[in-house]
Design a protein around this motif. Structure first.
Motif, PDB file in Angstrom:
ATOM      1  N   ASN A  21      -3.465  -0.637  -2.566  1.00 38.49           N
ATOM      2  CA  ASN A  21      -3.854   0.574  -1.764  1.00 38.49           C
ATOM      3  C   ASN A  21      -3.134   0.922  -0.556  1.00 38.49           C
ATOM      4  OD1 ASN A  21      -6.150   2.353  -1.879  1.00 38.49           O
ATOM      5  ND2 ASN A  21      -7.299   1.369  -0.255  1.00 38.49           N
ATOM      6  N   ASP A  22      -2.035   0.297  -0.319  1.00 40.95           N
ATOM      7  CA  ASP A  22      -1.239   0.475   0.975  1.00 40.95           C
ATOM      8  C   ASP A  22       0.048   1.181   0.583  1.00 40.95           C
ATOM      9  OD1 ASP A  22       0.707   0.221   3.195  1.00 40.95           O
ATOM     10  OD2 ASP A  22      -0.511  -1.434   3.769  1.00 40.95           O
ATOM     11  N   ILE A  23      -0.236   2.521   0.947  1.00 37.11           N
ATOM     12  CA  ILE A  23       0.925   3.423   0.224  1.00 37.11           C
ATOM     13  C   ILE A  23       2.565   2.958   0.770  1.00 37.11           C
ATOM     14  CG2 ILE A  23       0.937   5.264   2.152  1.00 37.11           C
ATOM     15  CD1 ILE A  23       1.720   7.440   0.121  1.00 37.11           C
ATOM     16  N   LYS A  24       2.554   2.324   2.175  1.00 37.26           N
ATOM     17  CA  LYS A  24       3.783   1.927   2.642  1.00 37.26           C
ATOM     18  C   LYS A  24       4.399   0.642   1.982  1.00 37.26           C
ATOM     19  CE  LYS A  24       4.415   4.762   6.270  1.00 37.26           C
ATOM     20  NZ  LYS A  24       5.218   6.214   6.091  1.00 37.26           N
ATOM     21  N   LYS A  25       3.383  -0.190   1.625  1.00 37.41           N
ATOM     22  CA  LYS A  25       3.761  -1.478   0.926  1.00 37.41           C
ATOM     23  C   LYS A  25       4.120  -0.974  -0.481  1.00 37.41           C
ATOM     24  CE  LYS A  25       1.077  -4.745   3.871  1.00 37.41           C
ATOM     25  NZ  LYS A  25       0.001  -5.559   3.687  1.00 37.41           N
ATOM     26  N   VAL A  26       3.368  -0.414  -1.331  1.00 37.33           N
ATOM     27  CA  VAL A  26       3.848   0.138  -2.611  1.00 37.33           C
ATOM     28  C   VAL A  26       5.142   0.797  -2.714  1.00 37.33           C
ATOM     29  CG1 VAL A  26       3.219   1.508  -4.688  1.00 37.33           C
ATOM     30  CG2 VAL A  26       1.440   0.140  -3.270  1.00 37.33           C
ATOM     31  N   GLU A  27       5.377   1.631  -1.736  1.00 39.67           N
ATOM     32  CA  GLU A  27       6.784   2.472  -1.605  1.00 39.67           C
ATOM     33  C   GLU A  27       7.860   1.221  -1.350  1.00 39.67           C
ATOM     34  OE1 GLU A  27       9.131   5.712   0.950  1.00 39.67           O
ATOM     35  OE2 GLU A  27       6.857   6.218   0.732  1.00 39.67           O
ATOM     36  N   GLU A  28       7.716   0.526  -0.341  1.00 41.62           N
ATOM     37  CA  GLU A  28       8.488  -0.529  -0.354  1.00 41.62           C
ATOM     38  C   GLU A  28       8.933  -1.314  -1.319  1.00 41.62           C
ATOM     39  OE1 GLU A  28       8.616  -4.419   2.559  1.00 41.62           O
ATOM     40  OE2 GLU A  28       7.923  -2.721   3.721  1.00 41.62           O
ATOM     41  N   ILE A  29       7.902  -1.860  -1.759  1.00 43.73           N
ATOM     42  CA  ILE A  29       8.198  -2.899  -3.031  1.00 43.73           C
ATOM     43  C   ILE A  29       8.954  -2.042  -3.893  1.00 43.73           C
ATOM     44  CG2 ILE A  29       7.017  -3.909  -4.936  1.00 43.73           C
ATOM     45  CD1 ILE A  29       4.942  -4.860  -2.669  1.00 43.73           C
ATOM     46  N   MET A  30       8.553  -1.022  -4.384  1.00 37.35           N
ATOM     47  CA  MET A  30       9.111  -0.013  -5.624  1.00 37.35           C
ATOM     48  C   MET A  30      10.570   0.343  -5.156  1.00 37.35           C
ATOM     49  SD  MET A  30       7.132   0.169  -7.968  1.00 37.35           S
ATOM     50  CE  MET A  30       7.561   1.578  -9.037  1.00 37.35           C
TER      51      MET A  30
END
Length: 125
Positions: A21-30
């Protein structure tokens, strides 16, 4: 026959609500998953939904990584599509499922653009 690309479709279950649910974390991981696979990043676009969920794409020279999350279900649908021999989509898939703290992953690979060898051309004389 040879394929132009490899497309891994991953059903990722039992993930952390907070991460999905954390856009920054999802983006960073991707983004890091793309780099882990050896890809060259071109563009990144992510969107946060209300009340929850993230969708996004990392466009790479070799194709793309895409994700849609359902944090309330601990689920993410992930595509990793690569062209050429240099980038391994499974490396990206393994990285991101580890970082999402997935309990279970069901993934399959599809060969894209399977090209038949050319037939001998008929010659009109």
């Amino acid at each position: 026959m040879r394929a132009l690309g490899r497309h891994v479709l991953a059903e990722v279950y039992g993930c952390s609500f907070e991460i999905l649910n954390d856009i920054k974390k999802v983006e960073e991981i991707m983004v890091k998953a793309a780099l882990e696979a050896g890809a060259e990043i071109r563009e990144v676009c992510f969107h946060k939904f209300s009340p929850q969920g993230v969708s996004g794409v990392v466009v790479i020279s070799e194709s793309h990584l895409a994700i849609h999350t359902w944090p309330e279900l601990g689920y993410a649908a992930v595509d990793v599509f690569t062209c050429g021999e240099r980038v391994n989509p499974w490396d990206a898939c393994r990285y991101l499922t580890e970082k999402f703290k997935a309990a279970d992953v069901h993934a399959t690979e599809i060969e894209r653009g399977v090209i038949e060898p050319p037939q001998a051309a008929a010659v009109n004389l």
